[in-house]
Write a protein that holds these residues in place. Structure first.
Motif, PDB file in Angstrom:
ATOM      1  N   MET A 118      41.097  65.156  36.514  1.00 26.85           N
ATOM      2  CA  MET A 118      39.856  64.400  36.405  1.00 26.85           C
ATOM      3  C   MET A 118      39.706  63.474  37.602  1.00 26.85           C
ATOM      4  O   MET A 118      40.665  62.841  38.033  1.00 26.85           O
ATOM      5  N   ARG A 119      38.480  63.406  38.125  1.00 25.19           N
ATOM      6  CA  ARG A 119      38.214  62.472  39.212  1.00 25.19           C
ATOM      7  C   ARG A 119      37.962  61.092  38.620  1.00 25.19           C
ATOM      8  O   ARG A 119      37.254  60.942  37.622  1.00 25.19           O
ATOM      9  N   ILE A 120      38.541  60.063  39.255  1.00 24.20           N
ATOM     10  CA  ILE A 120      38.492  58.706  38.717  1.00 24.20           C
ATOM     11  C   ILE A 120      37.903  57.765  39.758  1.00 24.20           C
ATOM     12  O   ILE A 120      38.245  57.827  40.944  1.00 24.20           O
ATOM     13  N   ALA A 121      37.007  56.894  39.309  1.00 28.80           N
ATOM     14  CA  ALA A 121      36.446  55.839  40.146  1.00 28.80           C
ATOM     15  C   ALA A 121      36.865  54.497  39.576  1.00 28.80           C
ATOM     16  O   ALA A 121      37.418  54.409  38.472  1.00 28.80           O
ATOM     17  N   ALA A 122      36.598  53.444  40.324  1.00 27.30           N
ATOM     18  CA  ALA A 122      36.845  52.085  39.840  1.00 27.30           C
ATOM     19  C   ALA A 122      35.619  51.235  40.148  1.00 27.30           C
ATOM     20  O   ALA A 122      35.018  51.359  41.214  1.00 27.30           O
ATOM     21  N   VAL A 123      35.262  50.393  39.196  1.00 28.86           N
ATOM     22  CA  VAL A 123      34.184  49.418  39.392  1.00 28.86           C
ATOM     23  C   VAL A 123      34.791  48.038  39.219  1.00 28.86           C
ATOM     24  O   VAL A 123      35.330  47.709  38.158  1.00 28.86           O
ATOM     25  N   VAL A 124      34.707  47.251  40.278  1.00 30.40           N
ATOM     26  CA  VAL A 124      35.261  45.897  40.299  1.00 30.40           C
ATOM     27  C   VAL A 124      34.108  44.919  40.471  1.00 30.40           C
ATOM     28  O   VAL A 124      33.231  45.123  41.313  1.00 30.40           O
ATOM     29  N   ILE A 125      34.086  43.855  39.670  1.00 30.66           N
ATOM     30  CA  ILE A 125      33.059  42.830  39.842  1.00 30.66           C
ATOM     31  C   ILE A 125      33.730  41.520  40.217  1.00 30.66           C
ATOM     32  O   ILE A 125      34.867  41.251  39.814  1.00 30.66           O
ATOM     33  N   GLY A 126      33.030  40.706  41.010  1.00 26.97           N
ATOM     34  CA  GLY A 126      33.628  39.436  41.402  1.00 26.97           C
ATOM     35  C   GLY A 126      32.686  38.550  42.187  1.00 26.97           C
ATOM     36  O   GLY A 126      31.630  38.981  42.659  1.00 26.97           O
ATOM     37  N   ARG A 127      33.111  37.303  42.316  1.00 27.48           N
ATOM     38  CA  ARG A 127      32.396  36.329  43.139  1.00 27.48           C
ATOM     39  C   ARG A 127      33.399  35.286  43.615  1.00 27.48           C
ATOM     40  O   ARG A 127      34.069  34.633  42.811  1.00 27.48           O
ATOM     41  N   ASN A 128      33.529  35.188  44.922  1.00 24.24           N
ATOM     42  CA  ASN A 128      34.416  34.193  45.537  1.00 24.24           C
ATOM     43  C   ASN A 128      35.835  34.248  44.977  1.00 24.24           C
ATOM     44  O   ASN A 128      36.449  33.215  44.683  1.00 24.24           O
ATOM     45  N   GLU A 129      36.364  35.464  44.852  1.00 27.26           N
ATOM     46  CA  GLU A 129      37.724  35.624  44.335  1.00 27.26           C
ATOM     47  C   GLU A 129      38.784  35.476  45.416  1.00 27.26           C
ATOM     48  O   GLU A 129      39.977  35.359  45.119  1.00 27.26           O
TER      49      GLU A 129
END
Length: 313
Positions: free
Chosen positions: A1-12
């Motif tokens: 299976m192909r896998i992606a990643a979604v990362v959210i952030g602000r000023n990390e």
């Protein structure tokens, strides 16, 4: 299976760099930035991440940010690792979670053990680390970090972008109603850096939880789900009704009415026997903050005013 990643952030800052470096074997990595001014966008681009800059003229929610990232996931990707920018995926997690999903076609979301990087830094970090230690097996919901089936997310239209807190549990309700299951593995998943060192931060985080409880109950509180009904009731009972009753008894019977307040230290002692002194004390104190959050939600509904994001960092 192909896998992606979604990362959210602000000023990390450095935390985002560590987060993205741990995803070196995942492609694509989609980073959704919410108005950072610390060079996060450039750092993400330097690490090969696809950057989505959220339109900050619209009210921000983490749910909206996650949806923006999910919208960029290619059609041939089957699984996506959702992640906050202050978390680092542990070695072996994605492989273990993927294998589990391959063997369980009816599971939409799989999560594992999230741990605090620095539980010794403050009593608040230690409490949060304990909070993450949840039972393994089939679960009602996950947190912000989890490996999910893209098809399942799209079938329920992803996250509710209007929620300012509690977006994962709410989405998990809809996933379960659609016939999917949620599972928590006995495996190390992520290391998280809460960075809560002040009482005011902890209070805001608890207040946000109370808001999430009340709004979640309003959305899915009917039987058989009863989503967060008990949590909302406890927050209002201990954090609002209890103090009002003490005041009323004092008005009616004078200082003797204050003896009713002894129920709070007694509750702290009862809970401390199960989880330790700090857990007992802050569990009770947290009900006042949760009640404030819940009442704020109800006031917003009455006045038609949308509640602003409750931040603690």
């Amino acid at each position: 299976m192909r896998i992606a990643a979604v990362v959210i952030g602000r000023n990390e800052g450095a935390r985002l760099i560590a987060c993205l470096d741990a995803l070196a074997d995942v492609s694509p990595v989609i980073y959704v930035d919410s108005g950072s001014t610390d060079g996060s966008v450039a750092a993400a681009q330097a690490r090969g991440a696809q950057v989505v800059s959220l339109d900050m003229t619209q009210p921000f929610t983490a749910a909206r940010a996650r949806n923006a990232g999910l919208a960029q996931v290619p059609a041939d990707v089957a699984l996506v690792q959702l992640l906050d920018g202050d978390c680092v995926v542990q070695a072996g997690w994605i492989a273990a979670a993927t294998a589990f999903l391959e063997d369980h076609a009816d599971v939409a979301v799989v999560c594992g053990r999230r741990r605090e990087m620095y539980p010794q830094a403050s009593v608040y970090n230690a409490l949060i680390d304990t909070e993450w230690d949840t039972p393994v097996g089939e679960a009602l919901a996950c947190g912000g970090d989890a490996l999910m089936r893209v098809e399942a997310l799209r079938a329920v239209d992803g996250y509710n972008p209007h929620l300012i807190a509690g977006e994962e549990p709410e989405m998990c309700v809809r996933l379960r109603q659609a016939g999917w299951r949620i599972w928590r593995l006995d495996a190390e998943m992520t290391a998280h850096d809460a960075q809560i060192t002040r009482f005011s931060q902890w209070w805001q985080r608890s207040k946000r939880a109370g808001h999430a409880f009340a709004e979640g109950a309003a959305l899915h509180g009917a039987a058989p789900e009863r989503h967060w009904v008990a949590e909302t009731r406890r927050a209002l009972l201990w954090g609002a009704a209890g103090p009002l009753l003490i005041v009323l008894l004092t008005v009616l019977f004078g200082p003797i009415g204050l003896f009713a307040a002894l129920v709070y230290p007694l509750q702290m002692l009862r809970l401390a026997r199960r989880g330790g002194t700090a857990w007992g004390v802050f569990n009770v104190l947290g009900k006042f903050a949760e009640a404030q959050g819940a009442l704020g939600y109800y006031l917003g509904r009455l006045t038609g005013r949308k509640k602003a994001l409750i931040e603690y960092k």
